[in-house]
Design a protein around this motif. Structure first.
Motif, PDB file in Angstrom:
ATOM      1  N   TYR A   1      33.590  12.056 -29.459  1.00 17.68           N
ATOM      2  CA  TYR A   1      34.401  13.084 -28.810  1.00 17.68           C
ATOM      3  C   TYR A   1      34.255  12.989 -27.284  1.00 17.68           C
ATOM      4  O   TYR A   1      35.243  12.987 -26.549  1.00 17.68           O
ATOM      5  N   ILE A   2      33.023  12.909 -26.829  1.00 17.16           N
ATOM      6  CA  ILE A   2      32.740  12.892 -25.391  1.00 17.16           C
ATOM      7  C   ILE A   2      33.293  11.635 -24.734  1.00 17.16           C
ATOM      8  O   ILE A   2      33.854  11.701 -23.636  1.00 17.16           O
TER       9      ILE A   2
ATOM     10  N   LEU B   1      22.544  11.852 -23.565  1.00 10.68           N
ATOM     11  CA  LEU B   1      22.453  13.050 -24.413  1.00 10.68           C
ATOM     12  C   LEU B   1      21.090  13.183 -25.065  1.00 10.68           C
ATOM     13  O   LEU B   1      20.562  14.289 -25.189  1.00 10.68           O
TER      14      LEU B   1
ATOM     15  N   SER C   1      29.497   4.323 -25.388  1.00  6.64           N
ATOM     16  CA  SER C   1      28.738   4.966 -26.456  1.00  6.64           C
ATOM     17  C   SER C   1      27.232   4.890 -26.193  1.00  6.64           C
ATOM     18  O   SER C   1      26.520   5.883 -26.331  1.00  6.64           O
TER      19      SER C   1
ATOM     20  N   LYS D   1      28.254  12.990 -33.965  1.00  5.07           N
ATOM     21  CA  LYS D   1      29.463  13.810 -33.889  1.00  5.07           C
ATOM     22  C   LYS D   1      29.966  13.945 -32.446  1.00  5.07           C
ATOM     23  O   LYS D   1      31.169  13.891 -32.205  1.00  5.07           O
ATOM     24  N   ARG D   2      29.062  14.128 -31.502  1.00  2.27           N
ATOM     25  CA  ARG D   2      29.458  14.405 -30.119  1.00  2.27           C
ATOM     26  C   ARG D   2      29.893  13.168 -29.344  1.00  2.27           C
ATOM     27  O   ARG D   2      30.812  13.239 -28.535  1.00  2.27           O
ATOM     28  N   VAL D   3      29.213  12.041 -29.544  1.00  2.00           N
ATOM     29  CA  VAL D   3      29.484  10.863 -28.709  1.00  2.00           C
ATOM     30  C   VAL D   3      30.939  10.393 -28.808  1.00  2.00           C
ATOM     31  O   VAL D   3      31.584  10.188 -27.771  1.00  2.00           O
TER      32      VAL D   3
ATOM     33  N   HIS E   1      36.912  11.756 -23.644  1.00  2.00           N
ATOM     34  CA  HIS E   1      37.146  12.639 -22.499  1.00  2.00           C
ATOM     35  C   HIS E   1      36.583  12.044 -21.208  1.00  2.00           C
ATOM     36  O   HIS E   1      37.223  12.142 -20.160  1.00  2.00           O
TER      37      HIS E   1
ATOM     38  N   THR F   1      24.933   8.137 -25.435  1.00  2.00           N
ATOM     39  CA  THR F   1      23.853   8.408 -26.391  1.00  2.00           C
ATOM     40  C   THR F   1      22.513   8.517 -25.672  1.00  2.00           C
ATOM     41  O   THR F   1      21.739   9.451 -25.919  1.00  2.00           O
TER      42      THR F   1
ATOM     43  N   VAL G   1      24.039  15.650 -34.319  1.00  2.00           N
ATOM     44  CA  VAL G   1      24.614  15.953 -33.006  1.00  2.00           C
ATOM     45  C   VAL G   1      25.163  14.694 -32.326  1.00  2.00           C
ATOM     46  O   VAL G   1      26.342  14.659 -31.945  1.00  2.00           O
ATOM     47  N   ILE G   2      24.332  13.677 -32.164  1.00  2.00           N
ATOM     48  CA  ILE G   2      24.754  12.465 -31.461  1.00  2.00           C
ATOM     49  C   ILE G   2      25.950  11.798 -32.151  1.00  2.00           C
ATOM     50  O   ILE G   2      26.962  11.517 -31.491  1.00  2.00           O
TER      51      ILE G   2
ATOM     52  N   LEU H   1      19.007  16.416 -24.360  1.00  2.00           N
ATOM     53  CA  LEU H   1      18.795  17.353 -25.468  1.00  2.00           C
ATOM     54  C   LEU H   1      17.384  17.325 -26.049  1.00  2.00           C
ATOM     55  O   LEU H   1      17.040  18.180 -26.854  1.00  2.00           O
TER      56      LEU H   1
END
Length: 186
Positions: free
Chosen positions: A59-60, A27, A20, A55-57, A63, A24, A52-53, A31
């Motif tokens: 998920y990312i 990104l 994480s 929500k995206r972290v 993966h 972070t 953004v951070i 960004l």
């Protein structure tokens, strides 16, 4: 004795771990670059940090953990492989790999090439784009604050270079041989 020539390959960037904190950090750097998001920082920074951070972290990270190769993202793993192969084929050059965002960073790799007579910067983007411009802008910022590093040439693009086109041709031919010829090639 002549000093070595330096070759600095530059790719986009990647987190240095599938964690994480690392994602972070990456990104945020990526960004906040004006070449990536062209909004005033006063407006964009709260959106980035509070929407953004968060929500995206999560998920990312799931993966990335699935695709990580030998403690590296696929982009870093294969970029290092390319750099190592080039070093073998170009023994009179010192080849290094840097990322525009994240690690290994441009400043540290330019410092490793400091003793070279000439440094050639090769962004790993065949066609010129804002990603290439971001590399060149960061290089200019480094040169502006470090007057010792002044022997830099850049390769702007190479999408239409015959050697690049030939390499693509042979990659496609090998893929056809290994997997069969498709009905359509895009």
């Amino acid at each position: 004795m002549d000093k070595k020539q330096g070759l600095l390959l530059v790719n986009l960037g990647t987190p240095n771990a599938a964690t994480s904190d690392a994602i972070t950090k990456y990104l945020t750097e990526f960004l906040l670059d004006k070449h990536v998001v062209d909004l005033p920082k006063l407006f964009w920074y709260p959106i980035l940090n509070y929407l953004v951070i968060p929500k995206r972290v999560p998920y990312i990270i799931r993966h990335y953990q699935k695709i990580w190769i030998n403690d590296a993202s696929p982009l870093l793993y294969y970029s290092r492989l390319l750099c190592d192969k080039l070093q073998c084929h170009l023994p009179n050059m010192q080849c290094e790999l840097a990322m525009t965002y994240g690690e290994p960073n441009l400043q540290s790799k330019l410092n490793k090439l400091r003793s070279c007579e000439k440094i050639t910067v090769l962004p790993l983007f065949p066609q010129y784009s804002t990603t290439t411009l971001a590399v060149f802008d960061k290089i200019q910022q480094i040169i502006a604050t470090d007057t010792i590093i002044d022997n830099i040439d850049t390769i702007r693009d190479y999408a239409d270079h015959p050697s690049y086109i030939n390499a693509l041709y042979w990659q496609i031919k090998h893929a056809f041989y290994d997997h069969g010829q498709p009905e359509v090639l895009v």
